[in-house]
Design an enzyme around this catalytic site. Sequence first.
Site: not given
Length: 336
Positions: A155-157
Amino acid sequence: METDAGPPPPADDEDEPGEILVVTLGPDQAGERLDKVLAQGAAALSRARIQALMAEGRVSLAGEALRDPSAKARPGDYEIAVPPPAPAEPAAEDIPLVVLFEDAHLIVVDKPAGMAVHPAPGSETGTLVNALLAHCGDSLSGVGGVARPGIVHRIDKDTSGIVVAAKTDAAHQGLSALFARHDIERVYVAFTRGAPHPARGTIEARIARSTHDRKKMAVVRSGGREAVTHYRVERAFGPEDKPLAARVACRLETGRTHQIRVHLASKGAPCLGDPVYGSGPPAQAVREAIARAGLKRQALHAAVLGFVHPVTGETLRFESTLPADMAALEKLLGAL
């Protein structure tokens, strides 16, 4: 992401673009074997390297990913996305983890916003991989490669929430198969600018890397990869006829890079706080709520992850409550 095969570039996550090479093939090269003529045109890349990049979906023509090295070449401008070199070997770092489940085969953690899943340029340390190496030692699956041990999806940072990692190769391969079959329950909670219309629906829009900004993804009419997001407005904030913001539950059927963020933006309801896909400021009252809540990232949280354990066959389902910044934002929006 938000990926569906293993090891992906997975789901709803950042995939560093690295260097983009453009190889132009003329009519005289049409019909020749594709990997051969591309290697001739890209002197820095061997034919074997071209084949590996094609297998990863990093070679495209007019936005269409080309994966068959033996295909016949067509005239046109071919883009080859060469990823940046990965760090030699991530170091173990004693970073606290919120562990939701762990056994001999896999580990499920609740990742905070601001933590990248694996090392990449600009985020070489402090990642989930660094933390897992300290927590799990040498037991992480090696299928993901040196820089991404145990990583099955991402998942995105700056997206918070639940991530599963594999501790054995068998678990890694089994989880990757579940993602590939879309046999994983994944629900995200987003707070959006305005509210998507209708209040419940399915977004089926193909996604590819933007031709205008290689760090962004975009909805495309042809080419790209199939992407399906089911959404439901759980609560709208502000005037009933024209909501200023909304809490939206998004269930992923596929998992493409930045899928939810791109799909919601395509409906005119981008995630609040999203610096990439925000496309215009929210109402003043919403901006004030964002500031008071201390939200400094996209309002997106991986809230539910459910799957059948690939080794034991146990049905597992995990839920994560909203982190402090999004919980505070919801409370403030509720007063609008």
